[in-house]
Design a protein around this motif. Structure first.
Motif, PDB file in Angstrom:
ATOM      1  N   UNK A   1       0.812  -1.211   0.000  1.00  0.00           N
ATOM      2  CA  UNK A   1       0.000   0.000   0.000  1.00  0.00           C
ATOM      3  C   UNK A   1       0.851   1.270   0.000  1.00  0.00           C
ATOM      4  N   UNK A   2       1.955   1.250   0.706  1.00  0.00           N
ATOM      5  CA  UNK A   2       2.812   2.434   0.813  1.00  0.00           C
ATOM      6  C   UNK A   2       3.988   2.421  -0.167  1.00  0.00           C
ATOM      7  N   UNK A   3       4.172   1.314  -0.887  1.00  0.00           N
ATOM      8  CA  UNK A   3       5.370   1.167  -1.719  1.00  0.00           C
ATOM      9  C   UNK A   3       5.438   2.223  -2.828  1.00  0.00           C
ATOM     10  N   UNK A   4       4.281   2.652  -3.333  1.00  0.00           N
ATOM     11  CA  UNK A   4       4.289   3.661  -4.385  1.00  0.00           C
ATOM     12  C   UNK A   4       4.949   4.950  -3.971  1.00  0.00           C
ATOM     13  N   UNK A   5       4.922   5.230  -2.659  1.00  0.00           N
ATOM     14  CA  UNK A   5       5.562   6.456  -2.178  1.00  0.00           C
ATOM     15  C   UNK A   5       7.069   6.415  -2.366  1.00  0.00           C
ATOM     16  N   UNK A   6       7.653   5.214  -2.423  1.00  0.00           N
ATOM     17  CA  UNK A   6       9.084   5.103  -2.704  1.00  0.00           C
ATOM     18  C   UNK A   6       9.402   5.743  -4.051  1.00  0.00           C
ATOM     19  N   UNK A   7       8.568   5.443  -5.058  1.00  0.00           N
ATOM     20  CA  UNK A   7       8.806   6.004  -6.380  1.00  0.00           C
ATOM     21  C   UNK A   7       8.535   7.490  -6.443  1.00  0.00           C
ATOM     22  N   UNK A   8       7.424   7.930  -5.816  1.00  0.00           N
ATOM     23  CA  UNK A   8       7.117   9.362  -5.817  1.00  0.00           C
ATOM     24  C   UNK A   8       8.231  10.143  -5.154  1.00  0.00           C
ATOM     25  N   UNK A   9       8.740   9.630  -4.019  1.00  0.00           N
ATOM     26  CA  UNK A   9       9.814  10.343  -3.331  1.00  0.00           C
ATOM     27  C   UNK A   9      11.122  10.262  -4.096  1.00  0.00           C
ATOM     28  N   UNK A  10      11.318   9.227  -4.888  1.00  0.00           N
ATOM     29  CA  UNK A  10      12.500   9.152  -5.743  1.00  0.00           C
ATOM     30  C   UNK A  10      12.527  10.375  -6.655  1.00  0.00           C
ATOM     31  N   UNK A  11      11.379  10.659  -7.278  1.00  0.00           N
ATOM     32  CA  UNK A  11      11.310  11.835  -8.142  1.00  0.00           C
ATOM     33  C   UNK A  11      11.371  13.126  -7.364  1.00  0.00           C
ATOM     34  N   UNK A  12      10.673  13.177  -6.241  1.00  0.00           N
ATOM     35  CA  UNK A  12      10.648  14.409  -5.449  1.00  0.00           C
ATOM     36  C   UNK A  12      12.024  14.737  -4.891  1.00  0.00           C
ATOM     37  N   UNK A  13      12.783  13.718  -4.491  1.00  0.00           N
ATOM     38  CA  UNK A  13      14.130  13.950  -3.963  1.00  0.00           C
ATOM     39  C   UNK A  13      15.060  14.493  -5.038  1.00  0.00           C
TER      40      UNK A  13
END
Length: 484
Positions: A1-13
């Protein structure tokens, strides 16, 4: 459920660590950087409540929130692939706007998604799990330019353009973001709206908020905006501050205009469109949300100051470099990526420690402690001269970052009805976006008039802001289902 945030934060970082570097490489001065960043938070101010409103009312074969994850991921991937190929400054500024809008489309529903899927007692852990994946994604993304440089990839473009280390990092970011979000989209399910309503422990909001009399509040905001605009003109402040004044005045006019429209068309009082619903929900927001707004305002002002000025600070103070095209400056910029990775590693660790803090001290005191650790970390940039020792204050920044990404949402979610979780999470993000607009509007002026073009003082100001955020946390009244 939370794994997608890994990708979003990859871009945001990648955005937070490298966009200022891209701007300076393309010729932006230190004073220009805040104004170039204005488009990003302004986009969030507009996009997030819209996405929240419609995601509350969406139900498709993919569910309620997941269609927005998917659309945002596709748009974000395209923006990340395009950004490092900017040839001129104005193109990079436009791409930052597009990239941030896309991130917001994907990111905003994730907050509501956790609240949808979890009971009250599990929400703090759910948001901390998001923080864990945010930390992991940001660690890899932030270190990529440094890793690529040590692998032999060129770190200084021969024509003065964007270095290959940055280009390849953004390409990898696009792929990581898309894959991670697709994993969440296709491996999770959502409760249908009628089942969510049966789980809802928050007070029901069956009636539309009464908007009669909002012109009075609108008049106050209009006067405040006009007064600030006059102050900008009298003191000859930077033009960016006019944006803040204009925003206050525009919100005032919006409230006044909507009440006038209701008098002309009485049906608007009952059958409202997007604008009427958002204004009504904003007008009737829970008391805990108003109290948390001050915590968020001071917290995100500090974070935005850090994201804008850390590269310039480390290059100037710890490396003695001011030429954005020099090898020494690019070495400093890569080290800032390592520092960003370090505080995100600490955030991932903090996500496992903070639940114990919450059980021992409660949500408010835990958040205060973490914010003050972050404040000490930012203030220490003034005193540290060896860039390697900057890894130590990143511990405090990491704890603050993990706490900011989780505990305010845990404090808030128990006070929100399930039927309005998305729109209220979108409105709550106003208090993330507004301080970023304030920072983008005033930090350049402060740098010129008060800080004598020494960006390290912007970080010190951010540290003081985190101390204020911690104090404001003590004022928050929590719901019955949330441990104080």
């Amino acid at each position: 459920m939370c794994f997608g945030f890994l990708g979003i934060q990859f871009g945001f970082a990648l955005q937070t660590a490298d966009v200022s570097r891209i701007f300076q490489t393309l010729g932006a001065s230190l004073e220009q950087i805040p104004s170039l960043w204005i488009a990003a938070p302004l986009t969030g101010l507009i996009v997030q409540p819209i996405i929240g409103h419609y995601s509350d009312r969406t139900w498709t074969r993919l569910g309620r929130r997941r269609p927005y994850f998917l659309a945002g991921a596709l748009l974000s991937t395209l923006a990340l692939l395009w950004m490092p190929n900017s040839g001129v400054l104005w193109m990079a500024a436009i791409l930052l706007w597009l990239m941030d809008a896309s991130f917001n489309v994907a990111m905003e529903p994730f907050r509501a998604f956790v609240a949808d899927q979890l009971p009250v007692r599990q929400r703090p852990l759910g948001y901390l799990m998001q923080s864990f994946f945010i930390g992991i994604g940001a660690v890899v993304a932030s270190m990529l330019p440094w890793i690529l440089a040590h692998s032999g990839v060129s770190n200084v473009a021969p024509d003065g353009g964007i270095p290959d280390t940055v280009k390849y990092s953004f390409y990898a970011g696009g792929a990581a973001l898309l894959c991670a979000v697709l994993w969440t989209v296709f491996s999770t399910k959502e409760y249908p709206p009628e089942q969510l309503r049966s789980f809802d422990a928050a007070p029901a909001h069956g009636n539309l908020p009464d908007l009669r009399g909002i012109w009075r509040r609108g008049s106050l905001w209009l006067v405040a905006g006009m007064a600030l605009g006059m102050l900008v003109w009298l003191l000859q402040l930077r033009n960016e501050v006019y944006l803040l004044a204009g925003g206050l005045a525009f919100y005032g006019l919006l409230l006044i205009g909507y009440e006038a429209a209701m008098k002309m068309r009485p049906a608007l009082a009952e059958k409202r469109g997007l604008l009427g619903h958002v204004l009504g929900d904003l007008h009737a927001m829970p008391a805990a949300m108003r109290q948390l707004a001050w915590v968020q305002l001071f917290s995100w002002f500090a974070l935005f100051a850090m994201w804008i000025y850390t590269t310039a600070t480390v290059a100037q103070v710890q490396y003695g470099a001011t030429d954005a095209h020099s090898a020494l400056y690019n070495e400093a910029a890569n080290w800032v990526g390592v520092l960003s990775a370090a505080y995100n590693v600490c955030a991932a660790v903090a996500a496992m420690v903070i639940p114990r803090m919450v059980r021992r001290w409660g949500l408010r005191v835990s958040h205060l402690v973490n914010l003050w650790l972050g404040g000490l970390g930012l203030a220490s940039f003034l005193f540290v001269r060896d860039p390697h020792w900057l890894l130590l204050p990143m511990v405090g920044v990491g704890f603050a970052w993990a706490s900011i990404l989780s505990l305010p949402y845990a404090m808030l979610s128990d006070n929100l009805p399930a039927s309005k979780m998305g729109v209220y999470m979108g409105i709550f993000n106003f208090f993330i976006v507004i301080p970023q607009l304030v920072a983008a509007s005033v930090l350049g002026e402060l740098l010129k008039r008060c800080f004598h073009d020494q960006p390290v003082w912007a970080l010190v100001t951010g540290g003081a802001s985190l101390f204020m955020a911690g104090l404001c946390t003590l004022r928050v009244r929590l719901g019955n289902g949330v441990a104080g």
